[in-house]
Design a protein around this motif. Structure first.
Motif, PDB file in Angstrom:
ATOM      1  N   ALA A   1     -15.639  -0.575   6.775  1.00 59.79           N
ATOM      2  CA  ALA A   1     -14.994   0.383   5.873  1.00 59.79           C
ATOM      3  C   ALA A   1     -13.615   0.763   6.390  1.00 59.79           C
ATOM      4  O   ALA A   1     -13.383   0.839   7.601  1.00 59.79           O
ATOM      5  CB  ALA A   1     -15.859   1.633   5.745  1.00 59.79           C
ATOM      6  N   HIS A   2     -12.685   0.998   5.470  1.00 61.32           N
ATOM      7  CA  HIS A   2     -11.329   1.460   5.796  1.00 61.32           C
ATOM      8  C   HIS A   2     -10.976   2.610   4.849  1.00 61.32           C
ATOM      9  O   HIS A   2     -10.169   2.458   3.932  1.00 61.32           O
ATOM     10  CB  HIS A   2     -10.321   0.318   5.653  1.00 61.32           C
ATOM     11  CG  HIS A   2     -10.485  -0.760   6.668  1.00 61.32           C
ATOM     12  ND1 HIS A   2      -9.818  -0.770   7.872  1.00 61.32           N
ATOM     13  CD2 HIS A   2     -11.266  -1.857   6.673  1.00 61.32           C
ATOM     14  CE1 HIS A   2     -10.166  -1.844   8.569  1.00 61.32           C
ATOM     15  NE2 HIS A   2     -11.049  -2.515   7.860  1.00 61.32           N
ATOM     16  N   PRO A   3     -11.580   3.789   5.056  1.00 63.62           N
ATOM     17  CA  PRO A   3     -11.403   4.887   4.106  1.00 63.62           C
ATOM     18  C   PRO A   3      -9.960   5.366   3.963  1.00 63.62           C
ATOM     19  O   PRO A   3      -9.564   5.823   2.888  1.00 63.62           O
ATOM     20  CB  PRO A   3     -12.295   5.997   4.674  1.00 63.62           C
ATOM     21  CG  PRO A   3     -12.513   5.635   6.105  1.00 63.62           C
ATOM     22  CD  PRO A   3     -12.497   4.145   6.153  1.00 63.62           C
ATOM     23  N   ASP A   4      -9.156   5.256   5.023  1.00 62.47           N
ATOM     24  CA  ASP A   4      -7.775   5.706   4.922  1.00 62.47           C
ATOM     25  C   ASP A   4      -6.938   4.790   4.036  1.00 62.47           C
ATOM     26  O   ASP A   4      -5.889   5.196   3.533  1.00 62.47           O
ATOM     27  CB  ASP A   4      -7.125   5.792   6.312  1.00 62.47           C
ATOM     28  CG  ASP A   4      -7.721   6.915   7.153  1.00 62.47           C
ATOM     29  OD1 ASP A   4      -8.228   7.882   6.549  1.00 62.47           O
ATOM     30  OD2 ASP A   4      -7.687   6.827   8.384  1.00 62.47           O
ATOM     31  N   MET A   5      -7.394   3.550   3.871  1.00 64.28           N
ATOM     32  CA  MET A   5      -6.679   2.589   3.018  1.00 64.28           C
ATOM     33  C   MET A   5      -7.665   2.033   1.987  1.00 64.28           C
ATOM     34  O   MET A   5      -7.742   0.834   1.757  1.00 64.28           O
ATOM     35  CB  MET A   5      -6.082   1.461   3.864  1.00 64.28           C
ATOM     36  CG  MET A   5      -5.078   1.944   4.892  1.00 64.28           C
ATOM     37  SD  MET A   5      -4.372   0.597   5.871  1.00 64.28           S
ATOM     38  CE  MET A   5      -3.327  -0.208   4.644  1.00 64.28           C
TER      39      MET A   5
ATOM     40  N   GLY B   1      -9.016   8.508   1.391  1.00 67.29           N
ATOM     41  CA  GLY B   1     -10.314   8.243   0.789  1.00 67.29           C
ATOM     42  C   GLY B   1     -10.287   8.412  -0.720  1.00 67.29           C
ATOM     43  O   GLY B   1      -9.291   8.159  -1.391  1.00 67.29           O
ATOM     44  N   ILE B   2     -11.377   8.881  -1.263  1.00 59.49           N
ATOM     45  CA  ILE B   2     -11.531   9.006  -2.712  1.00 59.49           C
ATOM     46  C   ILE B   2     -10.647  10.095  -3.299  1.00 59.49           C
ATOM     47  O   ILE B   2     -10.424  10.166  -4.506  1.00 59.49           O
ATOM     48  CB  ILE B   2     -13.020   9.257  -3.088  1.00 59.49           C
ATOM     49  CG1 ILE B   2     -13.254   9.060  -4.600  1.00 59.49           C
ATOM     50  CG2 ILE B   2     -13.448  10.651  -2.627  1.00 59.49           C
ATOM     51  CD1 ILE B   2     -12.918   7.678  -5.094  1.00 59.49           C
TER      52      ILE B   2
ATOM     53  N   ASN C   1      -2.060   5.772  -7.217  1.00 56.55           N
ATOM     54  CA  ASN C   1      -1.888   4.851  -6.090  1.00 56.55           C
ATOM     55  C   ASN C   1      -2.746   3.607  -6.292  1.00 56.55           C
ATOM     56  O   ASN C   1      -2.320   2.487  -6.006  1.00 56.55           O
ATOM     57  CB  ASN C   1      -2.291   5.530  -4.775  1.00 56.55           C
ATOM     58  CG  ASN C   1      -1.188   6.419  -4.229  1.00 56.55           C
ATOM     59  OD1 ASN C   1      -0.210   6.687  -4.923  1.00 56.55           O
ATOM     60  ND2 ASN C   1      -1.344   6.866  -3.006  1.00 56.55           N
ATOM     61  N   TYR C   2      -3.966   3.833  -6.748  1.00 58.93           N
ATOM     62  CA  TYR C   2      -4.872   2.711  -7.038  1.00 58.93           C
ATOM     63  C   TYR C   2      -4.238   1.769  -8.062  1.00 58.93           C
ATOM     64  O   TYR C   2      -4.233   0.553  -7.886  1.00 58.93           O
ATOM     65  CB  TYR C   2      -6.207   3.246  -7.556  1.00 58.93           C
ATOM     66  CG  TYR C   2      -7.112   2.196  -8.147  1.00 58.93           C
ATOM     67  CD1 TYR C   2      -7.944   1.435  -7.334  1.00 58.93           C
ATOM     68  CD2 TYR C   2      -7.124   1.950  -9.517  1.00 58.93           C
ATOM     69  CE1 TYR C   2      -8.772   0.457  -7.878  1.00 58.93           C
ATOM     70  CE2 TYR C   2      -7.947   0.983 -10.068  1.00 58.93           C
ATOM     71  CZ  TYR C   2      -8.770   0.247  -9.249  1.00 58.93           C
ATOM     72  OH  TYR C   2      -9.576  -0.727  -9.778  1.00 58.93           O
ATOM     73  N   ASP C   3      -3.701   2.339  -9.133  1.00 58.28           N
ATOM     74  CA  ASP C   3      -3.096   1.521 -10.192  1.00 58.28           C
ATOM     75  C   ASP C   3      -1.939   0.688  -9.655  1.00 58.28           C
ATOM     76  O   ASP C   3      -1.827  -0.512  -9.947  1.00 58.28           O
ATOM     77  CB  ASP C   3      -2.604   2.407 -11.338  1.00 58.28           C
ATOM     78  CG  ASP C   3      -3.744   3.075 -12.093  1.00 58.28           C
ATOM     79  OD1 ASP C   3      -4.866   2.526 -12.073  1.00 58.28           O
ATOM     80  OD2 ASP C   3      -3.514   4.136 -12.710  1.00 58.28           O
ATOM     81  N   LYS C   4      -1.068   1.312  -8.854  1.00 58.28           N
ATOM     82  CA  LYS C   4       0.101   0.595  -8.322  1.00 58.28           C
ATOM     83  C   LYS C   4      -0.311  -0.512  -7.364  1.00 58.28           C
ATOM     84  O   LYS C   4       0.231  -1.616  -7.397  1.00 58.28           O
ATOM     85  CB  LYS C   4       1.045   1.581  -7.614  1.00 58.28           C
ATOM     86  CG  LYS C   4       1.795   2.502  -8.549  1.00 58.28           C
ATOM     87  CD  LYS C   4       2.978   3.161  -7.858  1.00 58.28           C
ATOM     88  CE  LYS C   4       2.557   4.058  -6.722  1.00 58.28           C
ATOM     89  NZ  LYS C   4       3.725   4.745  -6.107  1.00 58.28           N
TER      90      LYS C   4
ATOM     91  N   SER D   1       0.872  -1.166   0.000  1.00 55.45           N
ATOM     92  CA  SER D   1       0.000   0.000   0.000  1.00 55.45           C
ATOM     93  C   SER D   1       0.911   1.218   0.000  1.00 55.45           C
ATOM     94  O   SER D   1       2.101   1.109   0.338  1.00 55.45           O
ATOM     95  CB  SER D   1      -0.918   0.011   1.224  1.00 55.45           C
ATOM     96  OG  SER D   1      -1.854   1.067   1.122  1.00 55.45           O
ATOM     97  N   PHE D   2       0.387   2.355  -0.401  1.00 53.78           N
ATOM     98  CA  PHE D   2       1.223   3.548  -0.520  1.00 53.78           C
ATOM     99  C   PHE D   2       0.497   4.757   0.060  1.00 53.78           C
ATOM    100  O   PHE D   2      -0.716   4.893  -0.082  1.00 53.78           O
ATOM    101  CB  PHE D   2       1.566   3.820  -1.992  1.00 53.78           C
ATOM    102  CG  PHE D   2       2.220   2.653  -2.684  1.00 53.78           C
ATOM    103  CD1 PHE D   2       3.575   2.409  -2.523  1.00 53.78           C
ATOM    104  CD2 PHE D   2       1.477   1.791  -3.474  1.00 53.78           C
ATOM    105  CE1 PHE D   2       4.175   1.322  -3.141  1.00 53.78           C
ATOM    106  CE2 PHE D   2       2.064   0.710  -4.109  1.00 53.78           C
ATOM    107  CZ  PHE D   2       3.420   0.474  -3.937  1.00 53.78           C
ATOM    108  N   VAL D   3       1.278   5.622   0.680  1.00 54.07           N
ATOM    109  CA  VAL D   3       0.738   6.881   1.194  1.00 54.07           C
ATOM    110  C   VAL D   3       0.625   7.863   0.036  1.00 54.07           C
ATOM    111  O   VAL D   3       1.529   7.971  -0.797  1.00 54.07           O
ATOM    112  CB  VAL D   3       1.658   7.461   2.286  1.00 54.07           C
ATOM    113  CG1 VAL D   3       1.153   8.821   2.752  1.00 54.07           C
ATOM    114  CG2 VAL D   3       1.733   6.505   3.467  1.00 54.07           C
ATOM    115  N   ASP D   4      -0.483   8.581  -0.032  1.00 58.41           N
ATOM    116  CA  ASP D   4      -0.653   9.597  -1.059  1.00 58.41           C
ATOM    117  C   ASP D   4       0.419  10.679  -0.899  1.00 58.41           C
ATOM    118  O   ASP D   4       0.692  11.138   0.204  1.00 58.41           O
ATOM    119  CB  ASP D   4      -2.050  10.219  -0.935  1.00 58.41           C
ATOM    120  CG  ASP D   4      -2.350  11.213  -2.036  1.00 58.41           C
ATOM    121  OD1 ASP D   4      -1.905  12.366  -1.911  1.00 58.41           O
ATOM    122  OD2 ASP D   4      -3.026  10.835  -3.008  1.00 58.41           O
ATOM    123  N   SER D   5       1.026  11.073  -2.006  1.00 55.24           N
ATOM    124  CA  SER D   5       2.146  12.023  -1.956  1.00 55.24           C
ATOM    125  C   SER D   5       1.743  13.374  -1.371  1.00 55.24           C
ATOM    126  O   SER D   5       2.593  14.116  -0.873  1.00 55.24           O
ATOM    127  CB  SER D   5       2.729  12.225  -3.357  1.00 55.24           C
ATOM    128  OG  SER D   5       1.745  12.747  -4.233  1.00 55.24           O
TER     129      SER D   5
END
Length: 281
Positions: A155-159, A106-107, A113-116, A97-101
């Motif tokens: 739900a796990h919105p952060d991930m 969430g959305i 990130n989704y693709d990776k 999993s990756f942290v958003d830059s």
């Protein structure tokens, strides 16, 4: 004779955490093991841990490769067959999993990130399984996928993207199980909750961030009823149970949740209901 003597197990993501613990345990239980990952130093540490148990060096194959590359996958399967002559157990453990830059959740997270995440956690599992299929059919072998409680139904919105990839993996496990059982191959999975590994650091979180989270969870009944975060060995033993046909022969296409009770508590159930009812009176 140990229970996996004569068997060959391939464990992806075996340079650390659950994968390392699983590879070590398989070797200790008699299997010849292929360990793989991208970090050569950590893979060597895994190998040395295996050898410390008195395992012959020729029972361990190290393959450094990127599982997101189909060329790397072909090298992994071909090297295993060339050295050991067969494949009995495939453990699809590698995941990321990756942290958003920009720190979004969430959305709002970058769709890159989704693709990776989907490439590593789902697509690579499908393509590696395709490449391993014929050898597993020959041995009437076992596949164990490592999923996560992040797949839901909570739900796990952060991930979010990670959870989506693991939900897809759960669906894949069920369908693949029915597709392959006609050939004598069993497919199951394990869904861990919190496990003390290096996963948080690999995500790009601050060093020690997951340790803080685990301490918080252990001290709050509403997060972790058993009061103890899992260690990699806790999950490794379940993986070996699912790979052991003598112990789990009638389990097909299922996922064992191993989360210390986390997914069972929500709202009022996280508290002492008798005290709440007494207070209400």
């Amino acid at each position: 004779m140990s229970r996996f003597t004569g068997k060959v197990a391939l464990v992806t993501g075996s340079s650390n955490g659950i994968g390392r613990a699983t590879a070590i345990l398989f070797a200790q239980e008699g299997a010849k093991v292929t360990i793989t990952g991208r970090n050569a130093q950590r893979l060597e540490e895994t190998k040395q841990e295996i050898l410390k148990s008195g395992i012959p060096e020729d029972h361990v194959l190290t393959v450094i490769c990127d599982l997101s590359s189909e060329h790397g996958q072909e090298e992994l399967i071909n090297s295993t067959i060339k050295k050991f002559g067969r494949l009995d157990i495939l453990v699809n453990n590698a995941g990321a999993s990756f942290v958003d830059s920009q720190g979004r959740s969430g959305i709002d997270q970058d769709v890159l990130n989704y693709d990776k995440i989907m490439q590593i956690n789902m697509r690579s599992v499908v393509t590696l399984t395709q490449k391993a299929k014929k050898y597993l059919i020959e041995s009437k072998g076992e596949i164990v996928n490592v999923s996560s409680v992040a797949a839901g139904p909570q739900a796990h919105p952060d991930m979010m993207y990670y959870g989506m990839s693991k939900a897809a993996l759960d669906s894949f496990t069920r369908s693949l199980a029915i597709d392959l059982i006609q050939h004598g191959v069993r497919v199951n999975s394990v869904s861990p909750g919190g496990v003390s590994t290096g996963f948080g650091d690999a995500m790009g979180l601050p060093v020690g961030g997951f340790d803080n989270l685990w301490h918080y969870m252990e001290s709050h009944k509403s997060c972790l009823p058993c009061g103890k975060i899992a260690q990699p060995d806790d999950i490794a033993h379940i993986i070996l149970f699912l790979a052991d046909r003598k112990l789990s022969s009638y389990i097909i296409g299922q996922s064992i949740v191993a989360d210390g009770g986390s997914t069972l508590v929500m709202g009022v159930h996280a508290h002492d209901m008798m005290k709440i009812m007494t207070f209400s009176q």
